[in-house]
Design a protein around this motif. Structure first.
Motif, PDB file in Angstrom:
ATOM      1  N   LEU A  47       1.848 -15.076  -1.154  1.00 49.11           N
ATOM      2  CA  LEU A  47       0.667 -14.589  -0.424  1.00 49.11           C
ATOM      3  C   LEU A  47      -0.442 -15.636  -0.410  1.00 49.11           C
ATOM      4  CD1 LEU A  47       0.531 -10.932  -1.698  1.00 49.11           C
ATOM      5  CD2 LEU A  47       1.047 -11.697   0.600  1.00 49.11           C
ATOM      6  N   ARG A  74     -10.105 -16.423  12.107  1.00 50.46           N
ATOM      7  CA  ARG A  74      -8.920 -15.586  12.378  1.00 50.46           C
ATOM      8  C   ARG A  74      -7.993 -15.547  11.179  1.00 50.46           C
ATOM      9  NH1 ARG A  74      -6.894 -14.858  18.260  1.00 50.46           N
ATOM     10  NH2 ARG A  74      -5.486 -13.563  17.062  1.00 50.46           N
ATOM     11  N   ARG A  75      -7.706 -16.758  10.607  1.00 49.20           N
ATOM     12  CA  ARG A  75      -6.784 -16.797   9.465  1.00 49.20           C
ATOM     13  C   ARG A  75      -7.365 -16.052   8.276  1.00 49.20           C
ATOM     14  NH1 ARG A  75      -4.193 -18.639  12.942  1.00 49.20           N
ATOM     15  NH2 ARG A  75      -4.127 -16.403  13.154  1.00 49.20           N
ATOM     16  N   GLU A  78      -7.233 -12.191   9.183  1.00 47.18           N
ATOM     17  CA  GLU A  78      -5.914 -11.550   9.315  1.00 47.18           C
ATOM     18  C   GLU A  78      -5.021 -11.800   8.107  1.00 47.18           C
ATOM     19  OE1 GLU A  78      -4.254 -12.859  12.962  1.00 47.18           O
ATOM     20  OE2 GLU A  78      -5.682 -11.740  14.169  1.00 47.18           O
ATOM     21  N   LEU A  79      -5.044 -13.031   7.581  1.00 48.24           N
ATOM     22  CA  LEU A  79      -4.097 -13.344   6.512  1.00 48.24           C
ATOM     23  C   LEU A  79      -4.667 -13.047   5.134  1.00 48.24           C
ATOM     24  CD1 LEU A  79      -2.358 -16.641   7.620  1.00 48.24           C
ATOM     25  CD2 LEU A  79      -1.433 -14.359   7.505  1.00 48.24           C
ATOM     26  N   LEU A  83      -4.381  -8.998   4.418  1.00 50.15           N
ATOM     27  CA  LEU A  83      -3.030  -8.989   3.852  1.00 50.15           C
ATOM     28  C   LEU A  83      -3.025  -9.441   2.393  1.00 50.15           C
ATOM     29  CD1 LEU A  83       0.064  -8.704   4.651  1.00 50.15           C
ATOM     30  CD2 LEU A  83       0.024 -11.180   4.745  1.00 50.15           C
ATOM     31  N   LEU A  87      -3.051  -6.900  -1.140  1.00 48.69           N
ATOM     32  CA  LEU A  87      -1.769  -6.834  -1.829  1.00 48.69           C
ATOM     33  C   LEU A  87      -1.868  -7.413  -3.238  1.00 48.69           C
ATOM     34  CD1 LEU A  87       0.933  -7.587   0.876  1.00 48.69           C
ATOM     35  CD2 LEU A  87       0.085  -5.435   0.027  1.00 48.69           C
ATOM     36  N   ARG A 183       2.042   7.610  -8.251  1.00 48.51           N
ATOM     37  CA  ARG A 183       2.654   6.574  -7.427  1.00 48.51           C
ATOM     38  C   ARG A 183       1.549   5.760  -6.775  1.00 48.51           C
ATOM     39  NH1 ARG A 183       7.471   8.802  -4.044  1.00 48.51           N
ATOM     40  NH2 ARG A 183       7.839   6.583  -4.036  1.00 48.51           N
ATOM     41  N   LEU A 185       1.158   2.554  -6.286  1.00 50.44           N
ATOM     42  CA  LEU A 185       1.493   1.478  -5.355  1.00 50.44           C
ATOM     43  C   LEU A 185       1.659   2.017  -3.938  1.00 50.44           C
ATOM     44  CD1 LEU A 185       2.037  -1.577  -5.788  1.00 50.44           C
ATOM     45  CD2 LEU A 185       4.415  -1.023  -5.451  1.00 50.44           C
ATOM     46  N   VAL A 186       2.379   3.138  -3.827  1.00 47.83           N
ATOM     47  CA  VAL A 186       2.621   3.694  -2.497  1.00 47.83           C
ATOM     48  C   VAL A 186       1.310   4.221  -1.894  1.00 47.83           C
ATOM     49  CG1 VAL A 186       3.796   5.520  -1.260  1.00 47.83           C
ATOM     50  CG2 VAL A 186       5.025   4.188  -2.924  1.00 47.83           C
ATOM     51  N   LEU A 189      -0.620   1.355  -0.644  1.00 46.64           N
ATOM     52  CA  LEU A 189      -0.060   0.829   0.595  1.00 46.64           C
ATOM     53  C   LEU A 189      -0.448   1.704   1.770  1.00 46.64           C
ATOM     54  CD1 LEU A 189       3.479  -0.283  -0.528  1.00 46.64           C
ATOM     55  CD2 LEU A 189       1.671  -1.727   0.334  1.00 46.64           C
ATOM     56  N   VAL A 190      -0.434   3.025   1.558  1.00 44.26           N
ATOM     57  CA  VAL A 190      -0.847   3.929   2.640  1.00 44.26           C
ATOM     58  C   VAL A 190      -2.290   3.625   3.029  1.00 44.26           C
ATOM     59  CG1 VAL A 190      -1.368   6.316   3.199  1.00 44.26           C
ATOM     60  CG2 VAL A 190       0.763   5.747   2.096  1.00 44.26           C
ATOM     61  N   ILE A 193      -2.274   0.076   4.906  1.00 46.45           N
ATOM     62  CA  ILE A 193      -1.607   0.061   6.210  1.00 46.45           C
ATOM     63  C   ILE A 193      -2.200   1.096   7.141  1.00 46.45           C
ATOM     64  CG2 ILE A 193       0.566   0.532   7.373  1.00 46.45           C
ATOM     65  CD1 ILE A 193       1.973  -0.663   5.046  1.00 46.45           C
ATOM     66  N   PHE A 194      -2.309   2.317   6.635  1.00 44.53           N
ATOM     67  CA  PHE A 194      -2.658   3.404   7.542  1.00 44.53           C
ATOM     68  C   PHE A 194      -4.166   3.469   7.760  1.00 44.53           C
ATOM     69  CE2 PHE A 194      -3.411   7.942   8.420  1.00 44.53           C
ATOM     70  CZ  PHE A 194      -2.736   7.991   9.608  1.00 44.53           C
ATOM     71  N   VAL A 198      -4.322   1.198  10.892  1.00 40.91           N
ATOM     72  CA  VAL A 198      -4.167   2.042  12.079  1.00 40.91           C
ATOM     73  C   VAL A 198      -5.456   2.809  12.386  1.00 40.91           C
ATOM     74  CG1 VAL A 198      -2.813   3.890  13.116  1.00 40.91           C
ATOM     75  CG2 VAL A 198      -1.707   2.270  11.597  1.00 40.91           C
TER      76      VAL A 198
ATOM     77  N   LEU B 101       5.420   0.442  11.875  1.00 42.70           N
ATOM     78  CA  LEU B 101       5.077   0.107  10.496  1.00 42.70           C
ATOM     79  C   LEU B 101       5.153   1.335   9.589  1.00 42.70           C
ATOM     80  CD1 LEU B 101       4.510  -2.533   9.276  1.00 42.70           C
ATOM     81  CD2 LEU B 101       2.082  -2.156   9.512  1.00 42.70           C
ATOM     82  N   LEU B 105       7.017   1.978   6.101  1.00 41.90           N
ATOM     83  CA  LEU B 105       6.383   2.621   4.940  1.00 41.90           C
ATOM     84  C   LEU B 105       7.296   3.703   4.363  1.00 41.90           C
ATOM     85  CD1 LEU B 105       3.729   2.771   3.306  1.00 41.90           C
ATOM     86  CD2 LEU B 105       3.087   4.650   4.774  1.00 41.90           C
ATOM     87  N   ARG B 210      10.990   0.887  -9.534  1.00 47.10           N
ATOM     88  CA  ARG B 210      10.704   1.416  -8.214  1.00 47.10           C
ATOM     89  C   ARG B 210       9.500   0.740  -7.578  1.00 47.10           C
ATOM     90  NH1 ARG B 210       9.654   7.664  -7.670  1.00 47.10           N
ATOM     91  NH2 ARG B 210       7.681   6.968  -8.513  1.00 47.10           N
ATOM     92  N   THR B 214       9.445  -1.178  -3.950  1.00 45.65           N
ATOM     93  CA  THR B 214       8.543  -0.797  -2.861  1.00 45.65           C
ATOM     94  C   THR B 214       7.741  -1.997  -2.383  1.00 45.65           C
ATOM     95  OG1 THR B 214       8.338   1.414  -3.768  1.00 45.65           O
ATOM     96  CG2 THR B 214       6.627   0.704  -2.261  1.00 45.65           C
ATOM     97  N   ALA B 226       2.537 -11.319   9.483  1.00 40.86           N
ATOM     98  CA  ALA B 226       1.468 -12.308   9.404  1.00 40.86           C
ATOM     99  C   ALA B 226       1.939 -13.652   9.937  1.00 40.86           C
ATOM    100  CB  ALA B 226       1.000 -12.446   7.960  1.00 40.86           C
TER     101      ALA B 226
END
Lengths: 268, 301
Positions: A47, A74-75, A78-79, A83, A87, A183, A185-186, A189-190, A193-194, A198, B101, B105, B210, B214, B226
């Motif tokens: 990363l 931009r980099r 976005e990166l 991202l 993470l 959980r 991590l999940v 991530l939601v 990402i979401f 979105v 995406l 997920l 896990r 993930t 990216a």
């Protein structure tokens, strides 16, 4: 809130005063032991190197590449902001508490005389500083490779500062998640990402509740560049206030949460 | 079903010379179902685990979340089309492009449920010492993942297709015009399941933990996105180079070509033939499947 007032019974030794620096060192050592796995460090390395890789491509093409400020904004946005930083914060912020909750060793940590808010505060600080330093290094390296030391319109220095701030905020957020959900991590991530990916695009009002936009607001304060990405969204004072609230929330709620630690599958 | 019962009757005694030794445990007098039933049971266990069926409500959170979030826009689009007497067009590709995406997920959250947990809880030796071999295990696990992702990816598209026919004033006429779209719908959903399912199954089988599995699945796809979007910005490179590097972008491009919809980017840059994308995606999915078999041959059990 602290559990230091233990009642000595019989010949049991009395608990002395808690040494905050000493417990902090042990807490950081424990967290680092959980974080230091080759797979995880490899992922973080990828990363960090990703934006630098594009900086190398950018630098190697000379004048063909176009405006460095536009490229860097931009980099960085976005990166790094969207991202790498979330993470990295997700990995650093959730690794220690999640692993300890999973194998049941969190119990040993909580049943010491260390105040619980201090446990959370040290872990948050650990994740924040690591995430901030690593992401800021990614930003600084990308800028240094792409344009050398010229730093047009203070873009690299502004983003280095902003990403350090944003990384620390993200790390606090994900440390809270690691304590609140099983959980983490999940769920993180939601969120990344979401929520930021979105929903923020569809509902501009959510920019006020998005760490990525706070980061851009801080960056906009210190740079002379006027990119459309930087001029919209919340103000810098809102962003700073929001992250202070977030960090305090993490320490307070996390500390409360440790009063009923979840004991996972012990012994697996 | 009839196959299974026939198999059950055909092997009332131990098949292949295997014997159940009497170690003093509770005895089993019932019929021995055989390898076919073992594979069937393994498949359904995996399929149900991917949706959290038979587990507490918390395990169902992500599958339900993904299904709702991907199907709501489809429903809204169909309702808007129906309310405006078909004035508002139903855009398949534009809808599915924003949801790819979320399928990743789903895979990242639920795939490790199968692949990592079996390794973490050390149940693999129990399987491999019985009738299920390593490659059979890999195949059945892959089949569970593939069918689950296919269901999730197909649901919003199928809802659009059925809805578009259903809300039309004249369903029969709508069926003749909209009906052939079932081809692209099935092709696109299969491609998505092939790429996301296969690569996700391979990546999540790499770690017994896990959380790491993930992170590996979602991280790989995000890093590819990216790289793709950054490559697209470099002047002088083809506009579609991103679609070959980043499979999410590739599947979006395929969706736009298959359903004949356009974005500004596609209007400005005429796309290469669709089979080049499909071939790349097939190769990526095949590589994921091969990787899964490779991993299952050498995993500690």
């Amino acid at each position: 809130m602290s559990a230091s007032a233990t009642t000595p019974r019989g010949a049991a030794p009395t608990a002395g005063r808690v040494s905050f620096p000493a417990t902090a060192r042990v807490l950081v050592q424990l967290a680092w032991a959980r974080t230091r796995s080759p797979v995880l460090l490899l992922g973080i390395g990828v990363l960090v190197l990703l934006p630098m890789f594009f900086a190398v491509v950018f630098a190697s093409r000379g004048v063909l590449s176009g405006d460095p400020v536009e490229f860097l904004v931009r980099r960085y946005d976005e990166l790094v902001c969207a991202l790498a930083t979330p993470l990295i914060a997700l990995l650093f912020g959730t690794s220690a508490f999640s692993a300890e909750a999973d194998d049941g060793t969190l119990l040993y940590l909580v049943t010491t005389t260390t105040p619980r808010w201090w446990i959370v505060a040290v872990r948050t600080l650990f994740a924040s500083v690591l995430t901030g330093a690593v992401s800021a290094f990614a930003v600084w390296g990308t800028g240094a490779i792409a344009v050398g030391s010229s730093d047009p319109e203070h873009i690299t220095s502004a983003f280095t500062l902003a990403v350090f701030y944003g990384g620390a905020t993200y790390a606090a957020l994900f440390t809270a998640l690691a304590l609140l959900t099983r959980r983490a991590l999940v769920s993180g991530l939601v969120y990344v990402i979401f929520w930021e990916g979105v929903l923020s695009g569809t509902f501009p009002a959510l920019q006020y509740l998005s760490v990525r936009q706070w980061m851009l607001a801080v960056a906009a304060e210190f740079t002379d560049a006027s990119d459309a990405r930087l001029t919209s969204g919340p103000s810098v004072w809102f962003a700073l206030g929001a992250s202070v609230v977030l960090v305090l929330f993490t320490v307070y709620v996390g500390g409360r949460r440790l009063h009923q630690p979840r004991i996972g599958r012990v012994g697996t | 079903m009839s196959d299974a019962t026939a198999g059950r009757r055909a092997t009332p005694t131990p098949a292949g010379g295997s014997v159940i030794h009497d170690l003093g445990y509770r005895r089993y007098e019932g019929p021995r179902a055989g390898v076919r039933e073992a594979r069937r049971a393994l498949f359904w266990q995996g399929f149900r685990a991917l949706f959290g069926l038979g587990r507490p409500a918390k395990s169902k959170a992500i599958p339900v979340f993904v299904l709702i979030v991907t199907m709501l826009p489809s429903l809204a689009s169909v309702v808007a089309s129906g309310a405006s007497n078909g004035q508002v067009p139903v855009n398949y590709a534009a809808l599915i492009a924003g949801q790819t995406l979320l399928f990743v997920l789903f895979m990242a959250a639920q795939g490790p449920e199968l692949m990592s947990r079996d390794q973490q809880h050390r149940v693999l030796p129990l399987m491999f010492t019985r009738t299920v071999t390593r490659s059979q295990y890999a195949f059945v696990r892959w089949l569970s993942v593939f069918s689950a992702v296919l269901c999730v990816a197909l649901a919003p598209l199928l809802l659009l297709w059925i809805g578009q026919i259903g809300v039309a004033k004249d369903p029969a006429a709508a069926f003749t015009t909209v009906g052939p779209r079932i081809g692209p719908v099935l092709l696109l959903a299969t491609t998505m399941a092939w790429v996301i399912g296969n690569v996700g199954a391979f990546l999540s089988s790499l770690s017994p933990r896990r959380a790491y599995a993930t992170a590996a699945v979602i991280g790989s796809f995000l890093v590819c996105i990216a790289i793709g979007s950054a490559l697209r910005d470099l002047a002088g490179l083809s506009y579609y180079i991103a679609a070959y590097v980043d499979q999410i972008e590739g599947m979006r491009t395929v969706a736009f070509i298959l359903f004949g919809e356009t974005t500004r980017g596609i209007e400005l840059h005429p796309p290469p033939p669709v089979w080049t994308f499909l071939l790349t995606e097939f190769a990526v999915g095949a590589a994921g499947l091969a990787g899964l078999f490779w991993r299952m041959r050498r995993v500690d059990a």
